[in-house]
Each structure stands twice: as C-alpha cells, then as structure tokens.
Write a protein that holds these residues in place. Structure first.
Motif, PDB file in Angstrom:
ATOM      1  N   GLN A  23      -8.554 -12.663   0.315  1.00  0.00           N
ATOM      2  CA  GLN A  23      -9.672 -11.201  -0.190  1.00  0.00           C
ATOM      3  C   GLN A  23     -10.761 -12.433  -0.821  1.00  0.00           C
ATOM      4  O   GLN A  23     -11.660 -11.891  -0.881  1.00  0.00           O
ATOM      5  N   HIS A 126       0.522 -14.410  -1.310  1.00  0.00           N
ATOM      6  CA  HIS A 126       0.262 -12.954  -1.218  1.00  0.00           C
ATOM      7  C   HIS A 126      -0.375 -12.460  -0.009  1.00  0.00           C
ATOM      8  O   HIS A 126      -1.506 -12.606   0.618  1.00  0.00           O
ATOM      9  N   ASN A 170       3.915 -11.661  -3.792  1.00  0.00           N
ATOM     10  CA  ASN A 170       3.407 -10.634  -4.741  1.00  0.00           C
ATOM     11  C   ASN A 170       3.287  -9.485  -4.006  1.00  0.00           C
ATOM     12  O   ASN A 170       3.211  -9.720  -2.746  1.00  0.00           O
ATOM     13  N   GLU A 171       4.296  -8.418  -4.703  1.00  0.00           N
ATOM     14  CA  GLU A 171       4.099  -6.453  -4.389  1.00  0.00           C
ATOM     15  C   GLU A 171       5.387  -6.567  -3.119  1.00  0.00           C
ATOM     16  O   GLU A 171       4.630  -6.551  -2.048  1.00  0.00           O
ATOM     17  N   TYR A 184      -1.181  -2.821   6.424  1.00  0.00           N
ATOM     18  CA  TYR A 184      -1.531  -3.981   6.378  1.00  0.00           C
ATOM     19  C   TYR A 184      -0.549  -5.329   7.128  1.00  0.00           C
ATOM     20  O   TYR A 184       0.263  -4.425   8.368  1.00  0.00           O
ATOM     21  N   GLU A 380      -1.759  -7.692 -12.497  1.00  0.00           N
ATOM     22  CA  GLU A 380      -3.339  -6.863 -11.433  1.00  0.00           C
ATOM     23  C   GLU A 380      -3.077  -4.888 -12.360  1.00  0.00           C
ATOM     24  O   GLU A 380      -2.249  -4.270 -12.373  1.00  0.00           O
ATOM     25  N   TRP A 422      -7.759  -6.903 -12.749  1.00  0.00           N
ATOM     26  CA  TRP A 422      -7.877  -7.210 -10.824  1.00  0.00           C
ATOM     27  C   TRP A 422      -9.259  -6.385 -10.634  1.00  0.00           C
ATOM     28  O   TRP A 422      -9.084  -4.975 -10.585  1.00  0.00           O
ATOM     29  N   GLU A 429     -10.782  -6.327   0.418  1.00  0.00           N
ATOM     30  CA  GLU A 429      -9.283  -5.423   0.257  1.00  0.00           C
ATOM     31  C   GLU A 429      -8.761  -4.358   1.199  1.00  0.00           C
ATOM     32  O   GLU A 429      -8.347  -3.188   1.768  1.00  0.00           O
ATOM     33  N   TRP A 430      -7.993  -5.477   2.256  1.00  0.00           N
ATOM     34  CA  TRP A 430      -6.776  -5.594   2.786  1.00  0.00           C
ATOM     35  C   TRP A 430      -7.350  -4.201   3.720  1.00  0.00           C
ATOM     36  O   TRP A 430      -8.887  -4.999   4.488  1.00  0.00           O
TER      37      TRP A 430
HETATM   38  C1  BG6 Z   1      -3.046  -4.926  -4.828  1.00  0.00           C
HETATM   39  C2  BG6 Z   1      -3.002  -6.046  -4.732  1.00  0.00           C
HETATM   40  O1  BG6 Z   1      -1.968  -4.175  -4.315  1.00  0.00           O
HETATM   41  O2  BG6 Z   1      -3.561  -4.223  -5.099  1.00  0.00           O
HETATM   42  C3  BG6 Z   1      -3.948  -6.485  -4.590  1.00  0.00           C
HETATM   43  O3  BG6 Z   1      -1.871  -7.381  -5.289  1.00  0.00           O
HETATM   44  C4  BG6 Z   1      -5.148  -5.296  -3.538  1.00  0.00           C
HETATM   45  O4  BG6 Z   1      -4.199  -7.953  -3.385  1.00  0.00           O
HETATM   46  C5  BG6 Z   1      -4.756  -4.303  -5.219  1.00  0.00           C
HETATM   47  O5  BG6 Z   1      -5.805  -5.934  -3.243  1.00  0.00           O
HETATM   48  C6  BG6 Z   1      -6.183  -3.138  -3.930  1.00  0.00           C
HETATM   49  O6  BG6 Z   1      -5.138  -2.564  -2.983  1.00  0.00           O
HETATM   50  P1  BG6 Z   1      -5.719  -2.255  -1.768  1.00  0.00           P
HETATM   51  O7  BG6 Z   1      -4.867  -1.426  -1.175  1.00  0.00           O
HETATM   52  O8  BG6 Z   1      -6.922  -0.614  -2.513  1.00  0.00           O
HETATM   53  O9  BG6 Z   1      -6.755  -3.409  -1.416  1.00  0.00           O
END
Ligand code: BG6
Length: 472
Positions: A23, A126, A170-171, A184, A380, A422, A429-430
């Motif tokens: 990220q 991650h 992570n998650e 993802y 986070e 966070w 953001e993914w």
């Molecule tokens: C968390 C992740 O689930 O949510 C982070 O560990 C991510 O990496 C954050 O940035 C926000 O989620 P999204 O899906 O809005 O990018």
C-alpha cells in the motif's frame, strides 16, 4: 477527577500507527524485487481496481522511508507497524534466490526506527503473496505452509535481534475472499461453497508453523512476541430477543472465532457452533464430507495457544437477526444470520464503514469473555474520507472509538495493551485504489515527490500522545 482517570491511557499503553508494504512502498520492480499477486492483478486485470490504480509507486516509501520515520517521530508514536514484502526478500517466494538489496532496505528502515526510539512491529504477510506461489495454487495449496516456514525463518534470522513485535498473517478472514469473491488478489471466484474454508485452513497452519519456528529456534535469544492478526465487524443483536442474541453470537463466532478459536481459545479447533452448522448444511447439500476441513488432534494441539498477544483490526459493526439470505456470502448462510445496518449510523467515504463506536467496546467485552482476557492490541482502526486536510470527521471518529476502548479498559476490565491508527499515510487502498483516504497524513499522488502534509487529525493525535488523555 473520576472522569479524568477514565479518559487517561493506562501506563505502558502503546500508541502507534500501521501501514502495509504494497500500500505504501512502490518501487514494485526495483532492486531485484519479484512479482507478487497485487502486481499481477493491477497489471493484468482491467477495472479490478477503481481508476485502474496500482501500487507501482504508491507513497514511494521505499525511497522516502526516512521522511516517514521523521513524521512518526514528530507525531510522537512509540511503535510503528509495517509489513515485509515477501518478494523483496525472496523474489520467487522460495529460498532459490535471496535478494540482498531487499533485505538491506528493511534493515535501513528498522535501524531508522530504532535510532528514533520507535519500536518496529512487523507483519510477515499483509496480502502480497509471491506470484510464483500463486501459480501453485496460493493458499489453497497446503505446501504453502512450508514456503511460509522458510520465509519466516529467514526473516527471524535477519531481523529478530531488532524486532520484538511480530504479526504473522494480517486478516485471514479477508485474504480468503480473494479465492471466492473476486475481492482482492488473486481475484478468483472459485466454488464459493468451500474454497474460503480451504484457504483459511492453510493460513491457520501457516501461522502455527511460523509460531513454532520462532518458539523453538529464536525466542530464547530474541525474546519477542508473536500474534495472528484477526479482523471483523462486531455483530450485535437487532433486538433483545433470544433469537437475535443467538444469531449475533453465531455471527461473531464465524467472524472472529473462525480464526480466533483455533489459536486463542483454551480448547483450540474451529468454534463448536461453526463445526456443527457447516457439517449440517454440507450434509443437507448431499455432500459426503463437510465443506469445513477437519483438523487432526495433533493439528489442533499444534495450532492452539500459538500467540503471545491478540492483534485485532476493527473498523465497524453490524446488527444481526436470524435467517438465511440466499444472496449473502456462504459463510453468512452457514451461520444462519442476516446482517443489518442502522440507517442512523453516520457513514463515510467507504460504504462499509459505518461509525459505531459502542460496537468497539462490545467487541472488547466479547473477546475478553471468549479468549480469557488475554492481552489485546488494536493494530488497525481508522476512518476513510476523500482526503480532507481538515479532517474533522476523522477526529470525531477517533475520539469516540478511543473513548469506548478506554471505557472497556476501566469499566469492564478488558486487557488492552496498545492501539495503532490506520493509517500513517493516504495510500493504495486495495480495490479502491487512491479514491479512499485513510491517512492521518495527506499524500499528493499527483506530485512526483509524493509530498506529505499532516492533517488536522495529527494535531489531535499529538495532543493525546503528549497528555495521554482523550479530550472530551
Ligand atoms: C484492513 C486492511 O482490512 O482494512 C488494510 O488490513 C486496509 O490493509 C483497510 O487498507 C481498509 O480497507 P479497504 O478495503 O477499504 O482498503
């Protein structure tokens, strides 16, 4: 006076912030780094990510890490959580090729942190799996446990004298969606009836393997702590009825318990209600075997208790009733609950993120009851907007959530040891690319230098770190 104590952070409570390699780092193909599943996804699947954004440059932290550390220092953080990019260290995912330049980068970053008296907290994984390992099935292939073992052993050898806080994965709850929902990377939509559970099974074993490698080979000298990072919405009953309360309990067991129970509960294994419900539905579907894989007794023992503290990422909550929504995720159907949103809950840029501060407190109470009040570290928590520098809504979110956390500590005796915002920076953001902004520091993505500008929330955070108190 009573209230003052109530809003004051306990002694030794750690306050930090978190990021993840893909990220923020950029430099996607520099200095020998290999390709990972996010490089692959963003380079080959059009429209997978909003505006077809990618992390090729991101915040350019690979080059600007000193500036990041000086921001951390200026804000006053005790601890910084970041992740290692597996393919920077092992470009092909395995030990066939070890990339010294990638190794050196993380030494430089860790040294810079330690020289500035900031504790590194390192996430080993991650989400950026080496593409070569995806080509053999990714987390659906049980062999990944061995590849993860080789990678983490090398990492402990390299950095373990300097790093005392580790998060393995992570998650896992989110990682598995990459196999069933095109959410993802690796962006697959395989048979949603079972792949989530299969990938989850491997992830749990990989976590446990990493723990044992550390425990047997490194802990006595390095004396660090390891955890598996859970995540999830907290589910509350829609009404006081027993039916809704049971539904919420089922939902939380499938949300937190799926990965929490095998590792953090006294008994180990999947939550009994999860075992029962998935087995039952699998039978009804005419299957010979349950869609939820079975651990052997030895595996249950190997996974149970593999953590020194519980790390949790939490953003929002939901209400819950009993019933099956045929359009919902299979997991929700298995758990026999329907998720609801209260229309009065404030929203933000991310549609899923409703502001529900009391859910944070209730989640801590649930974790306390479920996992014997072992130490919880929030790795986070944060708020998403369009990138306003005067981010008043973020400050309000943080104030309310942190207040609820302190109430959980003082009024309910929850054992909470640290909290990370966070995130440090606006970042990639993914699936939402640069359209979602979670940073407490603004990053100008139109500027080749990626200029960083602290937002209003930084002032708020500096104050709470200095005074150790939440202004009400
Ligand atoms: C968390 C992740 O689930 O949510 C982070 O560990 C991510 O990496 C954050 O940035 C926000 O989620 P999204 O899906 O809005 O990018």
């Amino acid at each position: 006076m009573k209230d003052k104590i109530k809003y004051t952070f306990p002694d030794n409570f750690l306050i930090g912030t978190s990021t993840a390699a893909y990220q923020i780092e950029g430099a996607w193909n520099e200095d020998g780094k290999g390709e990972n599943i996010w490089d692959k996804l963003t380079h080959t699947i059009p429209k997978a990510v909003t505006n077809e954004d990618n992390g090729d440059i991101a915040c350019d932290s690979y080059h600007k890490y000193k500036e990041d550390v000086s921001l951390l220092k200026d804000i006053g953080f005790n601890i910084y959580r970041f992740s290692l990019n597996w393919t920077r260290i092992l470009p092909d995912g395995d030990l066939s090729h070890i990339n010294q330049k990638g190794i050196d980068y993380y030494h430089r970053l860790i040294d810079e942190l330690l020289n500035n008296k900031i504790e590194p907290m390192v996430t080993l994984y991650h989400w950026d799996l080496p593409q070569k390992l995806q080509e053999i099935g990714g987390w659906l292939n049980p062999l990944l446990v061995n590849y993860f073992e080789d990678y983490v052993r090398l990492v402990f050898q390299l950095y373990g004298n300097k790093v005392k806080w580790w998060n393995t994965i992570n998650e896992p709850l989110e990682i598995v969606h990459g196999y069933s929902e095109k959410r993802y990377a690796p962006y697959l939509d395989l048979d949603a009836m079972s792949v989530d559970y299969i990938a989850g099974h491997t992830l749990l074993k990989a976590h446990a393997r990493a723990y044992h490698v550390y425990d047997k080979e490194f802990r006595h000298i390095q004396k660090g702590k390891l955890s598996l990072t859970l995540s999830g919405f907290f589910y509350s009953p829609m009404s006081d009825s027993q039916e809704d309360r049971d539904a919420a309990e089922r939902a939380n067991q499938f949300e937190f318990g799926w990965f929490g129970h095998p590792v953090y509960s006294k008994d180990g294994d999947y939550p009994p209600i999860m075992r029962e419900l998935v087995d039952k539905r699998s039978k009804e579907e005419g299957r010979q075997r349950s869609r939820l894989p079975v651990f052997t007794k030895a595996e249950i023992e190997e996974i149970r208790g593999t953590s020194d503290y519980l790390t949790m990422n939490h953003y929002t909550s939901r209400l819950c009733t009993s019933g099956i929504d045929p359009t919902a995720k299979v997991r929700f159907q298995d758990a026999n609950f329907i998720s609801h949103i209260d229309e009065n809950w404030p929203s933000c840029q991310a549609v899923w993120l409703k502001v529900v501060p009391w859910g944070f407190r209730d989640m801590f109470r649930w974790l306390k009851k479920e996992y014997d009040n072992q130490p919880v570290y929030i790795t986070e928590n944060g708020y998403c907007d369009e990138g306003e520098i005067i981010d008043v809504n973020r400050v309000n979110y943080l104030r309310e959530y942190i207040t609820e956390m302190l109430i959980a500590i003082y009024d309910y005796g929850c054992n909470i040891i640290g909290y990370n915002f966070w995130s440090l920076l606006d970042n990639f953001e993914w699936l939402n690319g640069y359209s979602y902004k979670f940073g407490i520091v603004h990053v100008d993505f139109n500027d080749p230098e990626r200029k960083r500008t602290p937002k209003f929330s930084v002032k708020f955070i500096k104050n709470i770190i200095q005074d150790r108190i939440i202004p009400q």
